[in-house]
Write a protein that holds these residues in place. Structure first.
Motif, PDB file in Angstrom:
ATOM      1  N   ARG A 146      -9.635 -91.101 -83.891  1.00  0.00           N
ATOM      2  CA  ARG A 146     -10.219 -91.154 -82.604  1.00  0.00           C
ATOM      3  C   ARG A 146     -11.017 -89.809 -82.141  1.00  0.00           C
ATOM      4  NH1 ARG A 146      -5.472 -94.190 -79.497  1.00  0.00           N
ATOM      5  NH2 ARG A 146      -6.012 -96.431 -80.210  1.00  0.00           N
ATOM      6  N   ALA A 147     -10.298 -88.743 -82.486  1.00  0.00           N
ATOM      7  CA  ALA A 147     -10.839 -87.595 -82.196  1.00  0.00           C
ATOM      8  C   ALA A 147     -12.272 -87.106 -82.972  1.00  0.00           C
ATOM      9  CB  ALA A 147      -9.943 -86.382 -82.309  1.00  0.00           C
ATOM     10  N   MET A 148     -11.912 -87.476 -84.460  1.00  0.00           N
ATOM     11  CA  MET A 148     -13.383 -87.441 -85.083  1.00  0.00           C
ATOM     12  C   MET A 148     -14.307 -88.423 -84.526  1.00  0.00           C
ATOM     13  SD  MET A 148     -13.780 -88.102 -89.194  1.00  0.00           S
ATOM     14  CE  MET A 148     -13.155 -89.757 -89.247  1.00  0.00           C
ATOM     15  N   GLU A 149     -14.177 -89.526 -84.192  1.00  0.00           N
ATOM     16  CA  GLU A 149     -15.339 -90.582 -83.749  1.00  0.00           C
ATOM     17  C   GLU A 149     -15.850 -89.747 -82.315  1.00  0.00           C
ATOM     18  OE1 GLU A 149     -13.742 -94.642 -85.232  1.00  0.00           O
ATOM     19  OE2 GLU A 149     -12.871 -93.885 -83.302  1.00  0.00           O
ATOM     20  N   ALA A 150     -14.901 -89.322 -81.677  1.00  0.00           N
ATOM     21  CA  ALA A 150     -15.408 -88.851 -80.121  1.00  0.00           C
ATOM     22  C   ALA A 150     -16.146 -87.350 -80.695  1.00  0.00           C
ATOM     23  CB  ALA A 150     -14.299 -88.407 -79.358  1.00  0.00           C
ATOM     24  N   ASP A 151     -15.727 -86.723 -81.388  1.00  0.00           N
ATOM     25  CA  ASP A 151     -16.448 -85.545 -81.866  1.00  0.00           C
ATOM     26  C   ASP A 151     -17.880 -86.036 -82.503  1.00  0.00           C
ATOM     27  OD1 ASP A 151     -14.516 -83.865 -81.149  1.00  0.00           O
ATOM     28  OD2 ASP A 151     -13.872 -83.461 -83.150  1.00  0.00           O
ATOM     29  N   LEU A 152     -18.099 -86.942 -83.357  1.00  0.00           N
ATOM     30  CA  LEU A 152     -19.064 -87.299 -83.817  1.00  0.00           C
ATOM     31  C   LEU A 152     -20.130 -87.974 -82.724  1.00  0.00           C
ATOM     32  CD1 LEU A 152     -18.121 -88.972 -87.297  1.00  0.00           C
ATOM     33  CD2 LEU A 152     -19.481 -87.007 -86.934  1.00  0.00           C
ATOM     34  N   ARG A 153     -19.486 -88.629 -81.836  1.00  0.00           N
ATOM     35  CA  ARG A 153     -20.377 -89.292 -80.617  1.00  0.00           C
ATOM     36  C   ARG A 153     -21.120 -87.997 -79.843  1.00  0.00           C
ATOM     37  NH1 ARG A 153     -16.070 -92.792 -80.435  1.00  0.00           N
ATOM     38  NH2 ARG A 153     -16.828 -94.929 -81.217  1.00  0.00           N
ATOM     39  N   THR A 154     -20.264 -86.814 -79.679  1.00  0.00           N
ATOM     40  CA  THR A 154     -20.601 -85.758 -79.009  1.00  0.00           C
ATOM     41  C   THR A 154     -21.955 -84.967 -79.706  1.00  0.00           C
ATOM     42  OG1 THR A 154     -18.348 -85.058 -78.333  1.00  0.00           O
ATOM     43  CG2 THR A 154     -19.924 -83.279 -78.112  1.00  0.00           C
ATOM     44  N   VAL A 155     -22.026 -84.821 -80.901  1.00  0.00           N
ATOM     45  CA  VAL A 155     -22.897 -84.115 -81.723  1.00  0.00           C
ATOM     46  C   VAL A 155     -23.992 -85.105 -82.151  1.00  0.00           C
ATOM     47  CG1 VAL A 155     -21.394 -82.374 -82.379  1.00  0.00           C
ATOM     48  CG2 VAL A 155     -21.796 -84.301 -83.996  1.00  0.00           C
ATOM     49  N   THR A 156     -24.099 -86.401 -82.257  1.00  0.00           N
ATOM     50  CA  THR A 156     -24.990 -87.231 -82.145  1.00  0.00           C
ATOM     51  C   THR A 156     -25.513 -87.844 -81.080  1.00  0.00           C
ATOM     52  OG1 THR A 156     -23.572 -89.000 -82.925  1.00  0.00           O
ATOM     53  CG2 THR A 156     -24.274 -87.661 -84.581  1.00  0.00           C
ATOM     54  N   PRO A 157     -26.793 -87.801 -80.740  1.00  0.00           N
ATOM     55  CA  PRO A 157     -27.189 -88.726 -79.688  1.00  0.00           C
ATOM     56  C   PRO A 157     -27.245 -90.190 -79.746  1.00  0.00           C
ATOM     57  CG  PRO A 157     -29.161 -87.798 -80.943  1.00  0.00           C
ATOM     58  CD  PRO A 157     -27.691 -87.344 -81.751  1.00  0.00           C
ATOM     59  N   PRO A 158     -27.340 -90.761 -78.824  1.00  0.00           N
ATOM     60  CA  PRO A 158     -27.176 -92.143 -78.708  1.00  0.00           C
ATOM     61  C   PRO A 158     -28.288 -92.709 -79.543  1.00  0.00           C
ATOM     62  CG  PRO A 158     -26.922 -91.395 -76.648  1.00  0.00           C
ATOM     63  CD  PRO A 158     -27.291 -90.077 -77.195  1.00  0.00           C
ATOM     64  N   GLU A 159     -29.041 -92.270 -79.675  1.00  0.00           N
ATOM     65  CA  GLU A 159     -30.465 -93.023 -80.516  1.00  0.00           C
ATOM     66  C   GLU A 159     -30.207 -92.975 -81.958  1.00  0.00           C
ATOM     67  OE1 GLU A 159     -31.962 -88.968 -79.192  1.00  0.00           O
ATOM     68  OE2 GLU A 159     -30.954 -90.776 -78.070  1.00  0.00           O
ATOM     69  N   SER A 160     -29.203 -92.141 -82.344  1.00  0.00           N
ATOM     70  CA  SER A 160     -28.759 -92.012 -83.722  1.00  0.00           C
ATOM     71  C   SER A 160     -28.413 -93.391 -84.426  1.00  0.00           C
ATOM     72  CB  SER A 160     -27.670 -90.934 -83.895  1.00  0.00           C
ATOM     73  OG  SER A 160     -28.289 -89.803 -83.810  1.00  0.00           O
ATOM     74  N   PHE A 161     -27.885 -94.321 -83.591  1.00  0.00           N
ATOM     75  CA  PHE A 161     -27.377 -95.683 -84.090  1.00  0.00           C
ATOM     76  C   PHE A 161     -28.667 -96.404 -84.445  1.00  0.00           C
ATOM     77  CE2 PHE A 161     -22.851 -96.137 -82.740  1.00  0.00           C
ATOM     78  CZ  PHE A 161     -22.571 -94.900 -82.888  1.00  0.00           C
ATOM     79  N   ARG A 162     -29.223 -96.214 -85.391  1.00  0.00           N
ATOM     80  CA  ARG A 162     -30.649 -96.971 -85.961  1.00  0.00           C
ATOM     81  C   ARG A 162     -30.345 -97.542 -87.153  1.00  0.00           C
ATOM     82  NH1 ARG A 162     -34.139 -91.715 -84.952  1.00  0.00           N
ATOM     83  NH2 ARG A 162     -34.757 -92.580 -86.931  1.00  0.00           N
ATOM     84  N   LEU A 163     -31.188 -98.436 -87.613  1.00  0.00           N
ATOM     85  CA  LEU A 163     -31.262 -99.222 -88.870  1.00  0.00           C
ATOM     86  C   LEU A 163     -32.270 -98.537 -89.856  1.00  0.00           C
ATOM     87  CD1 LEU A 163     -31.104-102.719 -87.198  1.00  0.00           C
ATOM     88  CD2 LEU A 163     -29.283-101.342 -87.878  1.00  0.00           C
ATOM     89  N   ASP A 164     -32.867 -97.655 -89.494  1.00  0.00           N
ATOM     90  CA  ASP A 164     -33.754 -97.016 -90.371  1.00  0.00           C
ATOM     91  C   ASP A 164     -33.226 -96.150 -91.528  1.00  0.00           C
ATOM     92  OD1 ASP A 164     -33.449 -94.971 -88.947  1.00  0.00           O
ATOM     93  OD2 ASP A 164     -35.523 -94.419 -88.554  1.00  0.00           O
ATOM     94  N   ALA A 165     -32.179 -96.187 -91.564  1.00  0.00           N
ATOM     95  CA  ALA A 165     -31.464 -95.091 -92.676  1.00  0.00           C
ATOM     96  C   ALA A 165     -32.071 -95.472 -94.310  1.00  0.00           C
ATOM     97  CB  ALA A 165     -29.980 -95.296 -92.717  1.00  0.00           C
ATOM     98  N   ALA A 166     -32.227 -96.915 -94.436  1.00  0.00           N
ATOM     99  CA  ALA A 166     -32.782 -97.012 -95.757  1.00  0.00           C
ATOM    100  C   ALA A 166     -34.331 -96.540 -95.820  1.00  0.00           C
ATOM    101  CB  ALA A 166     -32.985 -98.357 -96.096  1.00  0.00           C
ATOM    102  N   GLY A 167     -35.044 -96.479 -94.940  1.00  0.00           N
ATOM    103  CA  GLY A 167     -36.273 -95.954 -95.023  1.00  0.00           C
ATOM    104  C   GLY A 167     -36.387 -94.355 -94.878  1.00  0.00           C
ATOM    105  N   TRP A 168     -35.471 -93.930 -93.993  1.00  0.00           N
ATOM    106  CA  TRP A 168     -35.429 -92.678 -94.081  1.00  0.00           C
ATOM    107  C   TRP A 168     -34.932 -91.879 -95.179  1.00  0.00           C
ATOM    108  CZ3 TRP A 168     -31.035 -89.046 -93.851  1.00  0.00           C
ATOM    109  CH2 TRP A 168     -31.340 -87.973 -93.635  1.00  0.00           C
ATOM    110  N   LEU A 169     -34.127 -92.375 -95.939  1.00  0.00           N
ATOM    111  CA  LEU A 169     -33.593 -92.083 -97.176  1.00  0.00           C
ATOM    112  C   LEU A 169     -34.698 -92.038 -98.199  1.00  0.00           C
ATOM    113  CD1 LEU A 169     -29.818 -93.165 -97.408  1.00  0.00           C
ATOM    114  CD2 LEU A 169     -30.703 -90.784 -97.351  1.00  0.00           C
ATOM    115  N   GLY A 170     -35.691 -93.091 -98.092  1.00  0.00           N
ATOM    116  CA  GLY A 170     -36.417 -93.304 -99.416  1.00  0.00           C
ATOM    117  C   GLY A 170     -37.621 -92.484 -99.095  1.00  0.00           C
ATOM    118  N   GLY A 171     -37.819 -91.579 -97.902  1.00  0.00           N
ATOM    119  CA  GLY A 171     -38.731 -90.658 -97.922  1.00  0.00           C
ATOM    120  C   GLY A 171     -40.047 -91.036 -97.087  1.00  0.00           C
TER     121      GLY A 171
END
Length: 171
Positions: A146-171
């Motif tokens: 729970r602490a790790m999840e809370a810490d990750l929420r603290t350092v990642t903005p809410p808009e980080s929950f996006r589906l474009d990871a495949a496109g982003w990783l692809g270049g």
């Protein structure tokens, strides 16, 4: 700049704690955790009747959603071209995970909708992720997870929950 000669040494350290670790280790560890979860998910999905699903398919089905979407909308949500999205959607249609239908609001548009098989894959994915999270809680301890999840929420903005990871990783 990453010292590529030492990347394998860092990755191979396993659980060895380090007082001062190089900055590039953090994204590698986060990615390794992500990859571990996704690989386990797909092994379990295969055992539960979805052997042809790949990680990109999961992102695409999330982008389609329960209400359906056009190929252009899926492409935008994934951060890829309409043509790239179309290729993935064609594969999902061929595998029986979604179907192409007329848009009742605009006869010129086609909607991609999940089939019951596609909805089943998403439902099973959610349950498997819950099981995997429970395993991590057992290994790390519930409070640490729970602490790790809370810490990750603290350092990642809410808009980080996006589906474009495949496109982003692809270049």
């Amino acid at each position: 700049m990453v010292d590529h000669k030492n990347v394998n040494q860092v990755v191979d350290k396993g659980n060895a704690p380090a007082a001062d670790t190089p900055g590039y280790e953090l994204p590698l560890l986060l990615f390794a955790g992500f990859r571990s979860l996704i690989d386990r998910l797909h092994t379990e999905l295969a055992a539960q009747g979805h052997p042809d699903l790949r990680p990109a398919h999961g992102f695409a089905m999330q982008a389609i959603g329960r209400d359906g979407a056009t190929a252009s909308e899926v492409g935008r949500r994934l951060g890829v071209s309409k043509q790239a999205a179309g290729k993935t959607l064609d594969r999902l249609i061929a595998l029986g995970y979604c179907t192409r239908t007329d848009d009742p609001a605009d006869a010129r548009r086609k909607l991609i909708r999940l089939t019951p098989h596609g909805a089943d894959a998403l439902t099973r994915s959610a349950a498997i992720f819950d099981e995997l999270r429970a395993e991590w809680a057992k290994t790390l301890g519930t409070d640490r997870l729970r602490a790790m999840e809370a810490d990750l929420r603290t350092v990642t903005p809410p808009e980080s929950f996006r589906l474009d990871a495949a496109g982003w990783l692809g270049g």
